[in-house]
Scaffold this motif. Structure first.
Motif, PDB file in Angstrom:
ATOM      1  N   GLU A 167       0.812  -1.170   0.203  1.00 52.87           N
ATOM      2  CA  GLU A 167      -0.016  -0.019   0.053  1.00 52.87           C
ATOM      3  C   GLU A 167       0.731   1.243  -0.104  1.00 52.87           C
ATOM      4  N   LEU A 168       2.045   1.161   1.056  1.00 53.07           N
ATOM      5  CA  LEU A 168       2.649   2.451   1.049  1.00 53.07           C
ATOM      6  C   LEU A 168       3.628   2.542  -0.486  1.00 53.07           C
ATOM      7  N   GLY A 169       3.958   1.383  -0.974  1.00 47.19           N
ATOM      8  CA  GLY A 169       4.537   1.530  -2.382  1.00 47.19           C
ATOM      9  C   GLY A 169       3.624   2.095  -3.440  1.00 47.19           C
ATOM     10  N   LEU A 170       2.437   1.944  -3.197  1.00 49.28           N
ATOM     11  CA  LEU A 170       1.382   2.483  -4.349  1.00 49.28           C
ATOM     12  C   LEU A 170       1.216   3.965  -4.138  1.00 49.28           C
ATOM     13  N   TRP A 171       1.152   4.320  -2.840  1.00 52.53           N
ATOM     14  CA  TRP A 171       1.273   5.769  -2.439  1.00 52.53           C
ATOM     15  C   TRP A 171       2.431   6.616  -2.872  1.00 52.53           C
ATOM     16  N   LEU A 172       3.778   5.876  -2.641  1.00 54.37           N
ATOM     17  CA  LEU A 172       4.713   6.418  -3.186  1.00 54.37           C
ATOM     18  C   LEU A 172       4.796   6.629  -4.844  1.00 54.37           C
ATOM     19  N   LYS A 173       4.571   5.654  -5.465  1.00 50.29           N
ATOM     20  CA  LYS A 173       4.253   5.693  -6.863  1.00 50.29           C
ATOM     21  C   LYS A 173       3.337   6.953  -7.413  1.00 50.29           C
ATOM     22  N   SER A 174       2.311   6.844  -6.906  1.00 49.22           N
ATOM     23  CA  SER A 174       1.275   8.109  -7.069  1.00 49.22           C
ATOM     24  C   SER A 174       2.067   9.368  -6.953  1.00 49.22           C
ATOM     25  N   LEU A 175       2.791   9.544  -5.787  1.00 46.74           N
ATOM     26  CA  LEU A 175       3.418  10.939  -5.659  1.00 46.74           C
ATOM     27  C   LEU A 175       4.371  11.156  -6.549  1.00 46.74           C
ATOM     28  N   ARG A 176       5.056   9.848  -7.161  1.00 48.66           N
ATOM     29  CA  ARG A 176       6.118  10.213  -8.126  1.00 48.66           C
ATOM     30  C   ARG A 176       5.582  10.688  -9.363  1.00 48.66           C
ATOM     31  N   GLU A 177       4.304   9.896  -9.903  1.00 45.67           N
ATOM     32  CA  GLU A 177       3.767  10.095 -10.939  1.00 45.67           C
ATOM     33  C   GLU A 177       3.025  11.431 -11.023  1.00 45.67           C
ATOM     34  N   ALA A 178       2.633  11.910  -9.865  1.00 46.62           N
ATOM     35  CA  ALA A 178       1.711  13.207  -9.748  1.00 46.62           C
ATOM     36  C   ALA A 178       2.966  14.489  -9.796  1.00 46.62           C
ATOM     37  N   ARG A 179       4.221  14.065  -9.599  1.00 49.85           N
ATOM     38  CA  ARG A 179       5.267  15.054 -10.155  1.00 49.85           C
ATOM     39  C   ARG A 179       5.655  14.877 -11.341  1.00 49.85           C
ATOM     40  N   GLY A 180       5.344  13.946 -12.205  1.00 50.06           N
ATOM     41  CA  GLY A 180       5.557  13.721 -13.550  1.00 50.06           C
ATOM     42  C   GLY A 180       6.985  13.414 -13.757  1.00 50.06           C
ATOM     43  N   LEU A 181       7.402  12.470 -12.765  1.00 52.99           N
ATOM     44  CA  LEU A 181       8.855  11.927 -12.760  1.00 52.99           C
ATOM     45  C   LEU A 181       8.688  10.295 -12.928  1.00 52.99           C
ATOM     46  N   SER A 182       9.749  10.024 -13.918  1.00 49.39           N
ATOM     47  CA  SER A 182      10.134   8.478 -13.985  1.00 49.39           C
ATOM     48  C   SER A 182      10.783   7.978 -12.813  1.00 49.39           C
ATOM     49  N   GLN A 183      10.822   6.597 -12.738  1.00 49.39           N
ATOM     50  CA  GLN A 183      11.733   6.004 -11.866  1.00 49.39           C
ATOM     51  C   GLN A 183      13.096   6.514 -11.760  1.00 49.39           C
ATOM     52  N   ARG A 184      13.590   6.519 -12.981  1.00 49.50           N
ATOM     53  CA  ARG A 184      15.004   6.870 -13.198  1.00 49.50           C
ATOM     54  C   ARG A 184      15.131   8.463 -12.772  1.00 49.50           C
ATOM     55  N   GLN A 185      14.532   9.439 -13.228  1.00 48.91           N
ATOM     56  CA  GLN A 185      14.163  10.638 -13.121  1.00 48.91           C
ATOM     57  C   GLN A 185      14.351  10.875 -11.358  1.00 48.91           C
ATOM     58  N   LEU A 186      13.520  10.324 -10.890  1.00 50.19           N
ATOM     59  CA  LEU A 186      13.326  10.162  -9.262  1.00 50.19           C
ATOM     60  C   LEU A 186      14.765   9.861  -8.660  1.00 50.19           C
ATOM     61  N   ALA A 187      15.140   8.657  -9.219  1.00 50.55           N
ATOM     62  CA  ALA A 187      16.731   8.138  -8.593  1.00 50.55           C
ATOM     63  C   ALA A 187      17.668   9.011  -8.884  1.00 50.55           C
ATOM     64  N   ASP A 188      17.901   9.911  -9.981  1.00 51.49           N
ATOM     65  CA  ASP A 188      18.853  10.813 -10.220  1.00 51.49           C
ATOM     66  C   ASP A 188      18.549  11.868  -9.336  1.00 51.49           C
ATOM     67  N   GLN A 189      17.419  12.198  -9.070  1.00 50.56           N
ATOM     68  CA  GLN A 189      17.140  13.692  -8.048  1.00 50.56           C
ATOM     69  C   GLN A 189      17.579  13.343  -6.527  1.00 50.56           C
ATOM     70  N   LEU A 190      17.564  12.027  -6.326  1.00 51.91           N
ATOM     71  CA  LEU A 190      17.875  11.526  -5.018  1.00 51.91           C
ATOM     72  C   LEU A 190      19.415  10.854  -5.020  1.00 51.91           C
ATOM     73  N   SER A 191      20.018  11.077  -6.068  1.00 54.75           N
ATOM     74  CA  SER A 191      21.359  10.640  -6.143  1.00 54.75           C
ATOM     75  C   SER A 191      21.478   9.212  -5.894  1.00 54.75           C
ATOM     76  N   LEU A 192      20.526   8.365  -6.299  1.00 54.48           N
ATOM     77  CA  LEU A 192      20.622   6.931  -6.052  1.00 54.48           C
ATOM     78  C   LEU A 192      21.263   6.200  -7.226  1.00 54.48           C
ATOM     79  N   ASP A 193      22.176   5.170  -6.887  1.00 53.86           N
ATOM     80  CA  ASP A 193      22.954   4.536  -7.808  1.00 53.86           C
ATOM     81  C   ASP A 193      21.953   3.636  -8.878  1.00 53.86           C
ATOM     82  N   TYR A 194      21.169   3.043  -8.211  1.00 57.20           N
ATOM     83  CA  TYR A 194      20.175   2.172  -9.010  1.00 57.20           C
ATOM     84  C   TYR A 194      18.671   2.689  -8.789  1.00 57.20           C
TER      85      TYR A 194
END
Length: 106
Positions: free
Chosen positions: A24-51
């Motif tokens: 449930e929490l994962g779906l919420w996080l996904k909805s927040l990411r999508e509401a910002r118009g970010l792909s998973q890769r873009q969010l990872a880049d914004q957070l300086s994640l390696d993967y």
């Protein structure tokens, strides 16, 4: 669709008895990411994640955001940091959440 901001998106994860809390929490996080118009890769880049696959793992209920990164995530997802952390706490540490705030709504 205009980008989400703290003022127009303040939702909590949907709760239902047939889903695991982390899913449930994962779906919420996904909805927040999508509401910002970010792909998973873009969010990872914004957070300086390696993967960027870490984002996918969280969104499917596997894994956990490290507490030292809660503020970074709140900022990246344009959420109020205190409310964001409180929601994460209610899913990651329900006993601690209940001690601090009483019974969760889920």
């Amino acid at each position: 669709m205009e980008p989400a901001t703290m003022s127009n998106i303040r939702t909590s994860p949907a709760t239902s008895s047939d889903k695991e809390p982390r899913a449930e929490l994962g779906l919420w996080l996904k909805s927040l990411r999508e509401a910002r118009g970010l792909s998973q890769r873009q969010l990872a880049d914004q957070l300086s994640l390696d993967y960027y696959t870490f984002i996918s793992q969280l969104e499917t209920g596997r894994g956990k955001i490290p507490s030292s990164r809660y503020l970074d995530w709140a900022i990246a997802l344009d959420q109020n940091p205190k409310e964001f952390m409180t929601t994460l706490l209610s899913y990651y540490e329900p006993e601690a959440y209940e001690m601090l705030f009483g019974s969760s709504s889920g």
